[in-house]
Scaffold this motif. Structure first.
Motif, PDB file in Angstrom:
ATOM      1  N   SER A   1       1.344  -6.951   9.789  1.00 22.11           N
ATOM      2  CA  SER A   1       0.448  -5.787   9.127  1.00 22.11           C
ATOM      3  C   SER A   1      -1.097  -6.320   8.958  1.00 22.11           C
TER       4      SER A   1
ATOM      5  N   ASN B   1      23.403 -12.683   7.991  1.00 25.93           N
ATOM      6  CA  ASN B   1      22.789 -11.250   7.932  1.00 25.93           C
ATOM      7  C   ASN B   1      21.881 -10.994   9.254  1.00 25.93           C
TER       8      ASN B   1
ATOM      9  N   GLY C   1      10.840  -6.578  13.712  1.00 24.47           N
ATOM     10  CA  GLY C   1      11.830  -6.534  12.832  1.00 24.47           C
ATOM     11  C   GLY C   1      10.188  -6.186  12.363  1.00 24.47           C
ATOM     12  N   LEU C   2      10.462  -4.920  11.881  1.00 20.59           N
ATOM     13  CA  LEU C   2       9.033  -3.747  11.329  1.00 20.59           C
ATOM     14  C   LEU C   2      10.208  -3.529  10.575  1.00 20.59           C
TER      15      LEU C   2
ATOM     16  N   SER D   1      18.540 -12.579   1.785  1.00 13.50           N
ATOM     17  CA  SER D   1      17.981 -12.378   2.809  1.00 13.50           C
ATOM     18  C   SER D   1      17.828 -11.002   3.040  1.00 13.50           C
TER      19      SER D   1
ATOM     20  N   ARG E   1      -2.819  -6.932   6.721  1.00 15.15           N
ATOM     21  CA  ARG E   1      -2.833  -7.734   5.426  1.00 15.15           C
ATOM     22  C   ARG E   1      -2.983  -9.730   6.231  1.00 15.15           C
ATOM     23  N   SER E   2      -2.005  -9.373   7.377  1.00 17.23           N
ATOM     24  CA  SER E   2      -1.759 -10.729   8.258  1.00 17.23           C
ATOM     25  C   SER E   2      -2.345 -10.698   9.121  1.00 17.23           C
TER      26      SER E   2
ATOM     27  N   GLY F   1      15.325  -8.901   2.485  1.00 17.73           N
ATOM     28  CA  GLY F   1      13.912  -9.109   3.289  1.00 17.73           C
ATOM     29  C   GLY F   1      13.143 -10.723   2.802  1.00 17.73           C
ATOM     30  N   TYR F   2      11.413 -10.402   1.998  1.00 12.74           N
ATOM     31  CA  TYR F   2      11.089 -11.377   1.613  1.00 12.74           C
ATOM     32  C   TYR F   2       9.688 -10.691   0.872  1.00 12.74           C
TER      33      TYR F   2
ATOM     34  N   THR G   1       5.974 -11.755  10.573  1.00 11.09           N
ATOM     35  CA  THR G   1       6.124 -12.452   9.129  1.00 11.09           C
ATOM     36  C   THR G   1       7.359 -11.800   8.486  1.00 11.09           C
ATOM     37  N   GLY G   2       7.991 -11.597   8.990  1.00 13.71           N
ATOM     38  CA  GLY G   2       8.751 -11.176   7.511  1.00 13.71           C
ATOM     39  C   GLY G   2      10.062 -12.597   7.844  1.00 13.71           C
ATOM     40  N   ALA G   3      11.564 -11.352   7.367  1.00 10.45           N
ATOM     41  CA  ALA G   3      12.332 -12.199   7.082  1.00 10.45           C
ATOM     42  C   ALA G   3      13.665 -11.986   8.821  1.00 10.45           C
ATOM     43  N   VAL G   4      13.194 -10.975   8.765  1.00  5.93           N
ATOM     44  CA  VAL G   4      13.359 -11.041  10.393  1.00  5.93           C
ATOM     45  C   VAL G   4      12.737 -12.040  11.553  1.00  5.93           C
TER      46      VAL G   4
ATOM     47  N   GLY H   1       6.189  -6.781  13.429  1.00  2.00           N
ATOM     48  CA  GLY H   1       6.606  -7.981  12.046  1.00  2.00           C
ATOM     49  C   GLY H   1       7.294  -8.918  11.431  1.00  2.00           C
TER      50      GLY H   1
HETATM   51  P1  NAP Z   1      10.527  -7.811   5.274  1.00  2.00           P
HETATM   52  O1  NAP Z   1      10.505  -9.129   5.218  1.00  2.00           O
HETATM   53  O2  NAP Z   1       9.968  -7.041   4.350  1.00  2.00           O
HETATM   54  O3  NAP Z   1       9.282  -8.236   6.711  1.00  2.00           O
HETATM   55  C1  NAP Z   1       8.423  -6.727   7.234  1.00  2.00           C
HETATM   56  C2  NAP Z   1       7.594  -6.769   8.152  1.00  2.00           C
HETATM   57  O4  NAP Z   1       7.212  -6.216   8.444  1.00  2.00           O
HETATM   58  C3  NAP Z   1       6.723  -8.150   7.875  1.00  2.00           C
HETATM   59  O5  NAP Z   1       5.951  -8.905   9.181  1.00  2.00           O
HETATM   60  C4  NAP Z   1       5.844  -6.984   7.364  1.00  2.00           C
HETATM   61  O6  NAP Z   1       3.696  -7.797   7.440  1.00  2.00           O
HETATM   62  C5  NAP Z   1       5.590  -6.115   8.393  1.00  2.00           C
HETATM   63  N1  NAP Z   1       4.608  -4.901   8.267  1.00  2.00           N
HETATM   64  C6  NAP Z   1       5.054  -4.348   6.718  1.00  2.00           C
HETATM   65  N2  NAP Z   1       4.081  -2.994   6.658  1.00  2.00           N
HETATM   66  C7  NAP Z   1       3.295  -3.398   8.142  1.00  2.00           C
HETATM   67  C8  NAP Z   1       1.963  -2.771   8.770  1.00  2.00           C
HETATM   68  N3  NAP Z   1       1.466  -1.448   8.140  1.00  2.00           N
HETATM   69  N4  NAP Z   1       2.266  -2.777   9.798  1.00  2.00           N
HETATM   70  C9  NAP Z   1       2.669  -3.743  10.740  1.00  2.00           C
HETATM   71  N5  NAP Z   1       3.347  -4.215  10.308  1.00  2.00           N
HETATM   72  C10 NAP Z   1       3.767  -4.349   9.105  1.00  2.00           C
HETATM   73  O7  NAP Z   1      11.549  -7.089   6.325  1.00  2.00           O
HETATM   74  P2  NAP Z   1      12.545  -7.859   7.057  1.00  2.00           P
HETATM   75  O8  NAP Z   1      14.459  -8.369   6.196  1.00  2.00           O
HETATM   76  O9  NAP Z   1      12.270  -8.933   7.740  1.00  2.00           O
HETATM   77  O10 NAP Z   1      13.058  -6.607   7.621  1.00  2.00           O
HETATM   78  C11 NAP Z   1      12.794  -5.829   8.959  1.00  2.00           C
HETATM   79  C12 NAP Z   1      13.615  -4.875   9.434  1.00  2.00           C
HETATM   80  O11 NAP Z   1      14.785  -5.092   9.975  1.00  2.00           O
HETATM   81  C13 NAP Z   1      12.975  -3.537   8.341  1.00  2.00           C
HETATM   82  O12 NAP Z   1      13.052  -2.143   8.710  1.00  2.00           O
HETATM   83  C14 NAP Z   1      14.992  -4.142   7.745  1.00  2.00           C
HETATM   84  O13 NAP Z   1      15.434  -2.758   7.258  1.00  2.00           O
HETATM   85  C15 NAP Z   1      14.942  -5.095   8.879  1.00  2.00           C
HETATM   86  N6  NAP Z   1      16.828  -5.009   9.011  1.00  2.00           N
HETATM   87  C16 NAP Z   1      16.486  -6.391   8.223  1.00  2.00           C
HETATM   88  C17 NAP Z   1      18.187  -7.407   8.171  1.00  2.00           C
HETATM   89  C18 NAP Z   1      18.291  -7.852   7.100  1.00  2.00           C
HETATM   90  O14 NAP Z   1      18.785  -9.288   6.950  1.00  2.00           O
HETATM   91  N7  NAP Z   1      16.270  -8.575   6.382  1.00  2.00           N
HETATM   92  C19 NAP Z   1      19.093  -6.960   8.956  1.00  2.00           C
HETATM   93  C20 NAP Z   1      19.009  -6.223   9.877  1.00  2.00           C
HETATM   94  C21 NAP Z   1      17.554  -4.874   9.642  1.00  2.00           C
HETATM   95  P3  NAP Z   1       3.012  -8.382   6.664  1.00  2.00           P
HETATM   96  O15 NAP Z   1       3.764  -9.823   6.769  1.00  2.00           O
HETATM   97  O16 NAP Z   1       1.532  -8.255   7.056  1.00  2.00           O
HETATM   98  O17 NAP Z   1       3.029  -6.881   5.601  1.00  2.00           O
END
Ligand code: NAP
Length: 350
Positions: free
Chosen positions: A34, A326, A80-81, A177, A36-37, A180-181, A9-12, A7
């Motif tokens: 994913s 966070n 960070g999936l 944030s 996509r990336s 996520g993004y 590419t995402g925010a985490v 994961g």
């Molecule tokens: P996000 O920005 O939506 O990022 C999600 C990541 O998952 C991206 O890298 C995405 O890749 C990848 N992904 C999605 N579908 C996938 C697939 N089928 N196979 C492989 N990779 C896939 O979310 P985030 O905010 O970073 O959060 C990530 C995790 O941490 C979540 O479970 C969230 O609940 C948890 N979390 C977040 C926070 C926070 O403050 N943001 C805090 C604590 C916990 P692509 O770019 O290729 O789609």
């Protein structure tokens, strides 16, 4: 140690990349996301939202599919999936003998998986020994809690140890944030407050009960208490603020006892000198206008917990506000600290 990021590419995931630059023990060697990336250079796959330059060695790395065979000889992975895929992918890595340190919710409440905040429940790490992903114990999963349960449990720990928690009323003010993004649409959140975050409230009590629970005989006896929570999204960028009201079993007679409980708290991992461990975990604010997300979330590299507005209540015994970053203390930074503890305890080896 060679580290992969699921994961990435995402925010985490981006926060992991930023925090691990120059880390003394960990070097990023694989990035996954994913389909996509996958196959693209990281700089094309990710919309970089960190306020530092994307490191060149990361920018030019090719993003892989999140499959163990694609990750070469990594020693472990951070995850960070998205939770819609984390159960399957993290399980596959653990079964392939690659330890996973995850931010996703999927394994947090598994009775064999540590839900870890090193300063709060370092002894829970021993749950790893109960996991059966591999016959030889080489593959396992450790999780860190939801970004509200992190500041809540840290803020409650010294108070619970001294006064015993009975019940809590909680309102969260969560930064964008945290979604996520690209996250929440700007038209929904600018100049606004949204009084609901899907799926957030039901996670808070169970995760906090497990975190503050006692480890004994290979399992966790969860702490029982009652909690009413309202989770709201506010237009701050980073830093979740919590308004907490607590009723105790043995109420302190004066709020000065609450302040002393924080001041006298002894950090159980202080002697380990972990690189991501903040010098001061609890930053207590006397100024009634503090803490504030914009001013304080980044203090001590985002790893401290801010407490302010400690006061006696008419309905509850004590009211206060808590603030933590966070995506750092509540996600990537907490996971890096978990990894450092796992190294010191001998679970992570090259
Ligand atoms: P996000 O920005 O939506 O990022 C999600 C990541 O998952 C991206 O890298 C995405 O890749 C990848 N992904 C999605 N579908 C996938 C697939 N089928 N196979 C492989 N990779 C896939 O979310 P985030 O905010 O970073 O959060 C990530 C995790 O941490 C979540 O479970 C969230 O609940 C948890 N979390 C977040 C926070 C926070 O403050 N943001 C805090 C604590 C916990 P692509 O770019 O290729 O789609």
């Amino acid at each position: 140690m060679k580290v992969g990021i699921l994961g990435a590419t995402g925010a985490v995931g981006q926060k992991f990349i930023r925090l691990l630059q120059g880390h003394l023990w960990f070097e990023i060697t694989a990035l996954g996301a994913s389909k996509r990336s996958a196959g693209k250079e990281y700089k094309q796959a990710a919309n970089w939202i960190e306020d530092v330059t994307l490191p060149e060695e990361i920018a030019s790395k090719t993003v892989k599919m999140c499959e163990p065979s694609e990750f070469g000889n990594v020693d472990f992975v951070f995850s960070g999936l998205d939770s819609s895929v984390a159960f399957e992918i993290e399980g596959a890595f653990a079964r392939a003998g690659i330890p996973v340190i995850s931010n996703a919710k999927n394994y947090r409440m598994d009775p064999t998986v540590p839900l870890l905040v090193p300063e709060i429940n370092p002894d829970h790490i021993s749950l790893i020994d109960k996991q059966t992903f591999t016959g030889d114990g080489s593959g396992w999963i450790v999780t860190n809690p939801n970004c509200v349960a992190v500041p809540l449990s840290i803020s409650l720990k010294p108070l619970h140890d001294q006064f015993g928690i009975d019940s809590i009323a909680l309102t969260t003010m969560q930064a964008v944030s945290g979604a996520g993004y690209p996250g929440v649409a700007s038209l929904d959140i600018l100049g606004n407050v949204v009084p609901y975050i899907s799926g957030e409230e039901p996670k808070i009590r169970p995760e906090t009960s497990k975190l503050l629970g006692a480890y004994s005989g290979g399992s966790i006896e969860e702490l029982e208490f009652k909690l009413d929570a309202t989770a709201t999204r506010v237009p701050s960028i980073n830093g979740h603020m919590l308004s907490v009201s607590v009723k105790f079993k043995n109420a302190p007679s004066d709020v000065s006892e609450v302040v002393e409980a924080y001041q006298n708290w002894e950090n159980p991992i202080a002697d380990l000198s972990l690189p991501f461990s903040p010098e001061q975990l609890y930053l207590l604010h006397e100024n009634e206008y503090y803490p504030q997300p914009r001013l304080h979330a980044d203090f001590n590299n985002g790893m401290s917990l801010h407490i302010g507005r400690i006061r006696k209540g008419e309905i509850f015994d004590v009211n206060f506000v808590a603030l933590a970053h966070n995506t750092i203390r509540g996600a990537a930074g907490g996971a890096v600290l978990n990894a450092e503890l796992l190294v010191k305890k001998g679970y992570l080896k090259q």
